[in-house]
Design an enzyme around this catalytic site. Structure first.
Site, PDB file in Angstrom:
ATOM      1  N   THR A   1       0.442   7.575  12.811  1.00 29.69           N
ATOM      2  CA  THR A   1      -0.076   6.410  12.071  1.00 29.69           C
ATOM      3  C   THR A   1       0.524   5.129  12.649  1.00 29.69           C
ATOM      4  OG1 THR A   1      -0.015   7.819  10.119  1.00 29.69           O
ATOM      5  CG2 THR A   1      -0.499   5.509   9.747  1.00 29.69           C
TER       6      THR A   1
ATOM      7  N   CYS B   1      13.267  11.360   6.607  1.00 28.21           N
ATOM      8  CA  CYS B   1      13.085  11.242   8.060  1.00 28.21           C
ATOM      9  C   CYS B   1      14.414  11.399   8.795  1.00 28.21           C
ATOM     10  CB  CYS B   1      12.414   9.922   8.415  1.00 28.21           C
ATOM     11  SG  CYS B   1      13.240   8.513   7.682  1.00 28.21           S
TER      12      CYS B   1
ATOM     13  N   GLU C   1       8.600  17.242  14.446  1.00 31.53           N
ATOM     14  CA  GLU C   1       9.217  17.021  13.135  1.00 31.53           C
ATOM     15  C   GLU C   1       8.579  17.960  12.106  1.00 31.53           C
ATOM     16  OE1 GLU C   1       8.167  13.319  11.165  1.00 31.53           O
ATOM     17  OE2 GLU C   1      10.252  13.073  10.571  1.00 31.53           O
TER      18      GLU C   1
ATOM     19  N   GLY D   1       6.368   5.647   7.977  1.00 32.13           N
ATOM     20  CA  GLY D   1       5.471   6.805   7.862  1.00 32.13           C
ATOM     21  C   GLY D   1       5.464   7.602   9.146  1.00 32.13           C
TER      22      GLY D   1
ATOM     23  N   GLU E   1       9.044   2.142  11.079  1.00 29.40           N
ATOM     24  CA  GLU E   1      10.064   3.180  10.900  1.00 29.40           C
ATOM     25  C   GLU E   1       9.323   4.499  10.833  1.00 29.40           C
ATOM     26  OE1 GLU E   1      12.708   2.496   7.642  1.00 29.40           O
ATOM     27  OE2 GLU E   1      13.058   0.437   8.264  1.00 29.40           O
TER      28      GLU E   1
ATOM     29  N   LYS F   1       0.880  -1.180   0.000  1.00 29.31           N
ATOM     30  CA  LYS F   1       0.000   0.000   0.000  1.00 29.31           C
ATOM     31  C   LYS F   1       0.914   1.226   0.000  1.00 29.31           C
ATOM     32  CE  LYS F   1      -2.128   2.956   1.651  1.00 29.31           C
ATOM     33  NZ  LYS F   1      -1.898   4.319   1.111  1.00 29.31           N
TER      34      LYS F   1
HETATM   35  O1  TXE Z   1       2.101   9.953   6.678  1.00 34.19           O
HETATM   36  P1  TXE Z   1       1.200   8.735   7.028  1.00 34.19           P
HETATM   37  P2  TXE Z   1       1.609  11.371   6.172  1.00 34.19           P
HETATM   38  C1  TXE Z   1       5.930  12.118   8.876  1.00 34.19           C
HETATM   39  C2  TXE Z   1       6.059  13.567   8.531  1.00 34.19           C
HETATM   40  C3  TXE Z   1       4.738  13.869   7.941  1.00 34.19           C
HETATM   41  C4  TXE Z   1       3.838  13.027   8.804  1.00 34.19           C
HETATM   42  C5  TXE Z   1       2.540  12.649   8.199  1.00 34.19           C
HETATM   43  O2  TXE Z   1       6.248  14.332   9.680  1.00 34.19           O
HETATM   44  O3  TXE Z   1       4.409  15.221   8.018  1.00 34.19           O
HETATM   45  O4  TXE Z   1       4.576  11.851   9.020  1.00 34.19           O
HETATM   46  O5  TXE Z   1       2.717  12.250   6.847  1.00 34.19           O
HETATM   47  C6  TXE Z   1      -0.646   4.976   5.189  1.00 34.19           C
HETATM   48  N1  TXE Z   1      -3.541   2.212   8.394  1.00 34.19           N
HETATM   49  N2  TXE Z   1       6.457  11.225   7.861  1.00 34.19           N
HETATM   50  O6  TXE Z   1       0.324  11.822   6.708  1.00 34.19           O
HETATM   51  O7  TXE Z   1      -0.224   9.133   7.104  1.00 34.19           O
HETATM   52  C7  TXE Z   1      -0.683   6.092   4.173  1.00 34.19           C
HETATM   53  O8  TXE Z   1      -1.696   5.872   3.232  1.00 34.19           O
HETATM   54  C8  TXE Z   1      -2.645   1.820   7.478  1.00 34.19           C
HETATM   55  C9  TXE Z   1       7.634  10.534   8.223  1.00 34.19           C
HETATM   56  O9  TXE Z   1       1.692  11.328   4.720  1.00 34.19           O
HETATM   57  O10 TXE Z   1       1.808   8.050   8.169  1.00 34.19           O
HETATM   58  C10 TXE Z   1       0.729   5.990   3.613  1.00 34.19           C
HETATM   59  O11 TXE Z   1       0.799   4.917   2.683  1.00 34.19           O
HETATM   60  N3  TXE Z   1      -1.967   2.660   6.707  1.00 34.19           N
HETATM   61  C11 TXE Z   1       8.028   9.542   7.260  1.00 34.19           C
HETATM   62  C12 TXE Z   1       1.562   5.650   4.842  1.00 34.19           C
HETATM   63  O12 TXE Z   1       0.636   5.116   5.777  1.00 34.19           O
HETATM   64  C13 TXE Z   1      -2.170   3.981   6.874  1.00 34.19           C
HETATM   65  C14 TXE Z   1       7.576   9.574   5.895  1.00 34.19           C
HETATM   66  C15 TXE Z   1       2.276   6.851   5.477  1.00 34.19           C
HETATM   67  O13 TXE Z   1       1.327   7.872   5.696  1.00 34.19           O
HETATM   68  C16 TXE Z   1      -3.092   4.456   7.825  1.00 34.19           C
HETATM   69  C17 TXE Z   1       6.336  10.269   5.686  1.00 34.19           C
HETATM   70  C18 TXE Z   1      -3.780   3.518   8.602  1.00 34.19           C
HETATM   71  N4  TXE Z   1      -4.666   3.872   9.535  1.00 34.19           N
HETATM   72  C19 TXE Z   1       5.843  11.081   6.665  1.00 34.19           C
HETATM   73  N5  TXE Z   1      -3.092   5.811   7.765  1.00 34.19           N
HETATM   74  C20 TXE Z   1       9.239   8.729   7.470  1.00 34.19           C
HETATM   75  N6  TXE Z   1       9.402   8.134   8.625  1.00 34.19           N
HETATM   76  O14 TXE Z   1      10.037   8.595   6.570  1.00 34.19           O
HETATM   77  C21 TXE Z   1      -2.204   6.168   6.809  1.00 34.19           C
HETATM   78  N7  TXE Z   1      -1.653   5.060   6.264  1.00 34.19           N
END
Ligand code: TXE
Length: 480
Positions: free
Chosen positions: A230, A282, A384, A226, A248, A173
């Site tokens: 989440t 990140c 962050e 992510g 991660e 996904k």
């Molecule tokens: O990430 P999300 P977002 C951080 C960064 C950013 C914040 C939010 O600070 O501003 O996270 O970013 C999927 N069940 N990072 O909102 O939502 C979603 O569809 C299962 C750090 O974009 O965490 C996507 O595929 N899956 C980071 C993935 O999770 C779910 C990189 C990441 O999205 C879900 C990106 C659920 N309930 C953002 N909800 C890093 N560590 O590198 C969302 N997703």
């Protein structure tokens, strides 16, 4: 308009609802394609396909599985230009960066884990010639692989390659903001001859498609990269089924510069650590801590180097920073700059938009931003940003640097810049983070453990740690 589709059981498919999400090009702010808005039914179809493929896939001879991975790696390399352009168009990163880092790394992920599994050995112990213990590994079944938008293909393949190498099948996904290169993988899998159902890709939102994947009882392991919020939700959703979960998550990483740092090497290194990929890595160092004696000189040279950064069209070879990934993210990052202003922060450079040609005027561009004079306790030092915004603070002793670096709920990484390796080593010991770089940043060796302390995640991936995660280990005890 172009539609990005799911890839289930070896075939591209429209979402069962017929619904699509608008996919924006961050450089222009215009919708340039549609992404399948998959629902529970699409995800269940993918999980069923992966489940059906599992029994045959895990029994394939190792050499056969590995050959598929090598073939996929070659095809990624063959299609590198198209993949790099697609990544840039979706994510905003410069095409040159995608060509240099993202796509080669995606190819390497398959080659690396093919090699890792080929060379993997298990241990045995002998007890007085009377008892022989040895370990066996087995795949778990369907792996749920969820990836973010900052390094889309690179991070997704970092999960797919070890999952398949170990004999699992997968349902992926990718982020709804950057689905393009993931959707292109289907063609590559088919050209490589990967059996249908072994790797499925379901596009769509996290709260629908993603949530179904993490809560489904037929998916025993989840690898997620992510946001921390989440990650917390995923942990809760998977607890009822005792799934194996690797997370991660985010970071609030410090860049620590000691007074004896060689600024000729340090300034370019810290510019990268601050602003590479628009600061959307990140591991970026958003919190720069400089020893008092070097503070003024560092600030002056760093600001000068920041002013020289070219922000603009990601297709232009000279561009170092493209737009931020989305309007939502642009609003979040600029909101944090406002927060710094309210905290009496001094913006030395940036905080505004670059002057760009008409076709890019609606893009989510932001100049690299350097802020000083905010208190160590400010929220900006805990939260962050995930964008091109750094703060600089002076410190007196190494112990103060460690204290401020650790003063966050995150613990992902840090970098230390100094000519004294003894001091650097001592400082590294005192940092509560998963990775410390000394006089370098983002230098990745795929064999070493990667992951975070505290709210930056749980578990480690990389090399044998990925093999550990994507298999269950079994001890056999044989009385002789
Ligand atoms: O990430 P999300 P977002 C951080 C960064 C950013 C914040 C939010 O600070 O501003 O996270 O970013 C999927 N069940 N990072 O909102 O939502 C979603 O569809 C299962 C750090 O974009 O965490 C996507 O595929 N899956 C980071 C993935 O999770 C779910 C990189 C990441 O999205 C879900 C990106 C659920 N309930 C953002 N909800 C890093 N560590 O590198 C969302 N997703």
């Amino acid at each position: 308009m172009e539609k990005l589709l799911n890839f289930i059981n070896g075939e591209y498919a429209e979402p069962s609802s017929g619904q699509f999400l608008d996919n924006y090009n961050p450089s222009t702010g215009e919708v340039d394609s549609l992404v399948a808005d998959s629902n529970e039914m699409d995800m269940i179809l993918a999980i069923q396909a992966a489940n059906k493929a599992f029994d045959r896939w895990k029994k394939r001879p190792l050499k056969e599985r590995v050959d598929y991975l090598f073939k996929i790696s070659e095809l990624i390399e063959k299609n590198a230009d198209a993949l790099a352009e697609a990544e840039s168009r979706d994510q905003g990163k410069p095409v040159s960066l995608a060509k240099k880092v993202d796509i080669p790394r995606a190819a390497l992920n398959f080659r690396f884990f093919a090699g890792e599994i080929l060379h993997h050995k298990e241990v045995s112990t002998d007890v007085d010639g009377k008892l022989l213990n040895y370990t066996l590994r087995q795949p778990l079944g369907v792996a749920g692989l969820i990836s973010p938008w900052n390094l889309p293909l690179y991070l997704l393949t970092w999960k797919i390659a070890p999952a398949l190498a170990c004999g699992n099948t997968a349902v992926c996904k990718p982020s709804e903001f950057t689905s393009r290169t993931a959707s292109m993988l289907g063609e590559i899998f088919n050209e490589a001859g990967l059996p249908p159902g072994v790797c499925n890709i379901v596009l769509g939102r996290g709260e629908t498609a993603g949530q179904t994947l993490v809560s489904h009882p037929g998916v025993p392991l989840i690898s997620f990269t992510g946001g921390t919020a989440t990650g917390e939700k995923i942990l809760k959703s998977t607890a009822a089924h005792f799934k194996k979960v690797s997370l991660e998550l985010g970071g609030k990483n410090a860049t620590i510069i000691l007074k004896d740092a060689d600024l000729k090497k340090t300034i370019p290194g810290v510019i990268n650590a601050s602003f590479l990929n628009q600061g959307e890595v990140c591991l970026c160092g958003e919190k720069i801590l400089v020893q008092e004696e070097l503070y003024d000189e560092f600030v002056e040279k760093f600001v000068e180097a920041t002013k020289a950064i070219k922000v603009g069209d990601p297709k232009d070879i000279k561009t170092f920073m493209g737009p931020l990934v989305s309007k939502q993210h642009y609003d979040k990052v600029t909101g944090m700059i406002e927060m710094a202003k309210n905290d009496q922060g001094k913006i030395l450079v940036g905080g505004d938009r670059p002057d760009l040609p008409d076709d890019l005027k609606k893009g989510y561009f932001l100049n690299p931003t350097v802020i000083t004079d905010i208190s160590n306790c400010s929220e900006l030092h805990q939260t962050e940003v995930f964008g091109p915004v750094v703060t600089i603070q002076p410190f007196k002793y190494s112990a103060d640097a460690a204290k401020w670096a650790n003063n966050s709920e995150y613990g992902l990484s840090a970098s230390i810049w100094t000519e004294s390796l003894t001091k650097a080593h001592k400082l590294a010991q005192s940092l509560d983070v998963g990775t410390v770089w000394i006089n370098t940043w983002l230098n990745r060796d795929l064999r070493v453990p990667f992951g975070g302390f505290k709210h930056s995640g749980q578990g480690r991936e990389g090399g044998e740690h990925s093999i550990d995660f994507f298999t269950e280990q079994k001890t056999v005890s044989l009385q002789l």
